[in-house]
Design an enzyme around this catalytic site. Structure first.
Site, PDB file in Angstrom:
ATOM      1  N   GLU A 176       3.968  13.624  -5.024  1.00 35.10           N
ATOM      2  CA  GLU A 176       3.052  13.409  -3.566  1.00 35.10           C
ATOM      3  C   GLU A 176       3.697  13.929  -2.612  1.00 35.10           C
ATOM      4  O   GLU A 176       5.144  13.940  -2.424  1.00 35.10           O
ATOM      5  CB  GLU A 176       3.327  11.985  -3.235  1.00 35.10           C
ATOM      6  CG  GLU A 176       2.281  11.499  -1.995  1.00 35.10           C
ATOM      7  CD  GLU A 176       2.108  10.270  -1.586  1.00 35.10           C
ATOM      8  OE1 GLU A 176       1.242   9.633  -1.011  1.00 35.10           O
ATOM      9  OE2 GLU A 176       3.160   9.315  -1.682  1.00 35.10           O
TER      10      GLU A 176
ATOM     11  N   GLU B 262       0.761  -1.247  -0.060  1.00 31.36           N
ATOM     12  CA  GLU B 262       0.206  -0.088   0.085  1.00 31.36           C
ATOM     13  C   GLU B 262       0.907   1.458  -0.013  1.00 31.36           C
ATOM     14  O   GLU B 262       1.582   1.682   1.150  1.00 31.36           O
ATOM     15  CB  GLU B 262      -1.021  -0.024   1.322  1.00 31.36           C
ATOM     16  CG  GLU B 262      -1.869   1.312   1.183  1.00 31.36           C
ATOM     17  CD  GLU B 262      -2.694   1.291   2.536  1.00 31.36           C
ATOM     18  OE1 GLU B 262      -3.026   2.599   2.682  1.00 31.36           O
ATOM     19  OE2 GLU B 262      -3.084   0.376   3.055  1.00 31.36           O
TER      20      GLU B 262
END
Length: 489
Positions: A388, A252
């Site tokens: 990000e 993840e």
């Protein structure tokens, strides 16, 4: 406000049902990012410690795999009850150690307990199949646990990840070794104290440490699967290390997620969703945050005008204060990195809608606080549109052409979540099918739903969590063929 600094008494390595000093003798300080103060030292595991913990976990696995599934489920529910009973203390630990507001961390403990209960209730769903072979044979499949699983955790929800992410592998009959986040290990160590004696010794281990411990776990021949919540770079490193022993991985990873608003959407609801989806409460330090918003030009300025008031709810404050609505950045390194992105957005010509600075209050002068920050008129080539940030910085762009907008949404390496806002059912479904993301909301944002598979496309990860698929991913399938013929073969 917390009256005293919470802390676990155990600061060493927990494996084989006992506390162990690290073989190197090394203990490193862990910090309170809200005050930039050390709050004690924690052991650092190395390769030798990993070897010892894995050996103990393999012995424990041989016991745990033979515990009846319903009994495993009962014990997991007992762990969940302990988590609920100690939720406030665990929330206080995370607030002090990772910088998220204590009020929100109480919710994290509730989510972790719910995940433990959820997977405890699925233990009878690890079912196989029968394959028709005619009257002279029986062919069937069974699911068995993998062995020893390593889970490497991120700093943004330390306790929720620790307690919640052990649920599926334990329910499936595996032993689990947790490496808590290097920046915020205290709540994981406290969990080990709280549940000591519930599970057979060695079934659950906690090894605080840094990259050496993580790499040793990922590459260890005695680890049968490794799962990580972290950055894309960390995920790549885990995959490389795991490849030597051909072990499966569950990743993840990061996200640069989009919120899409069509012209028929209500500007008030869109503005609320843009702010809520950014997860300003924990400073945007969430892989699922919708950190890019694409708003149709017909409602663009109307939406922008509403954002400062919506964002004003999130006021940086001491994480341990129950009135705080927005916490602190995890570390000085990350704090300076986020400020660098804000500076680059200004330099590249983005329009500042709100925020962009640091709070002035004397109580916050030592910690790592940044105002909720929103930029408009963001171009696709700007850094805040592509990378990000993992901080409270939101990028908004107008759009007119649907195909071009979808191309921009999909034009990043990530593909975790997407939020779509429209009252047109056709547009909603068409867009949901077009976006390259693993988890899509329509007229909703930010929420997870236990039982619904969560995970990413592209470099946002591999595998799915929070669902039956996660449980099955910690098993392996075996085929058994039985000949029913009588007499000589």
């Amino acid at each position: 406000m917390l009256k005293s600094q919470p802390a676990p008494s155990g600061r060493s390595l927990y494996f084989d049902g006992e506390w162990h000093h690290p073989s190197s003798g090394r203990y490193n300080p862990t910090f309170n990012p809200g005050l930039d103060e050390a709050i004690g030292d924690v052991a650092e595991a190395n390769g030798a410690d990993v070897d010892a913990a894995v050996a103990a976990a393999r012995e424990a696995f041989r016991v745990w795999r033979d515990v009846a599934p319903l009994e495993r489920g009962r014990l997991l529910k007992e762990v969940a009850a302990v988590v609920r009973a100690n939720a406030r203390e665990l929330a206080a630990l995370d607030a002090a150690n990772c910088g998220n507001p204590v009020r929100e961390m109480i919710g994290d403990a509730a989510i972790a307990a719910a995940q433990l209960d959820f997977f405890a209730g699925l233990v009878t769903e690890m079912k196989g199949d029968t394959i028709p072979m005619g009257p002279d044979a029986l062919n069937l499949t069974v699911r068995q646990p993998l062995g020893v699983v390593a889970r490497i955790l991120a700093f943004n929800h330390p306790f929720m990840f620790c307690a919640g992410k052990i649920a599926a592998p334990l329910a499936a009959g595996n032993a689990v070794i947790v490496k808590p986040p290097e920046q915020a290990p205290l709540s994981s160590l406290r969990l080990a104290e709280l549940v000591h004696g519930i599970l057979p010794k060695g079934v659950f281990s906690v090894l605080p440490g840094g990259r050496e411990a993580g790499a040793a776990l990922a590459g260890h021949p005695g680890i049968d699967k490794v799962a990580i919540i972290g950055s894309v770079g960390a995920g790549r490193a885990v995959m490389r290390a795991a490849s030597d022993t051909i072990k499966p991985v569950l990743l993840e990873l990061g996200g640069k997620n989009a919120l899409i608003a069509f012209p028929d959407a209500d500007p008030e609801r869109v503005a609320q969703a843009i702010v809520a989806g950014m997860n300003f409460t924990w400073c945007g330090q969430s892989c699922g945050s919708t950190s890019r918003a694409f708003v149709h030009r017909a409602i663009y300025e109307d939406v922008l005008a509403r954002l400062p008031a919506k964002a004003s709810h999130y006021v940086p404050g001491l994480p341990t204060d129950e009135a705080t609505t927005m916490g602190a950045i995890i570390s000085r390194t990350q704090y300076e990195r986020v400020l660098g992105y804000i500076a680059s957005a200004r330099e590249e010509g983005a329009r500042l809608v709100t925020g962009g600075g640091t709070p002035d209050g004397p109580a916050l002068k030592k910690g790592f606080y940044i105002e909720p920050t929103i930029f408009a008129d963001v171009e696709p080539g700007m850094r805040i549109a592509r990378e990000e940030i993992f901080g409270p910085v939101l990028a908004i762009a107008p759009w007119d052409d649907e195909a071009a907008m979808v191309s921009q949404v999909n034009g990043v390496e990530y593909g975790l979540t997407c939020s779509i806002w429209t009252n047109d059912l056709l547009k909603a479904h068409r867009t949901a099918m077009a976006v390259e993301a693993g988890f899509v909301w329509i007229n909703e944002v930010s929420k997870h739903f236990l039982g619904a598979p969560f995970g990413g496309w592209k470099q946002s990860g591999l595998g799915r969590e929070e669902c039956l698929g996660e449980l099955l991913a910690f098993t392996q399938e075996k085929n058994v063929h039985v000949s029913l013929k009588q007499g000589r073969a």
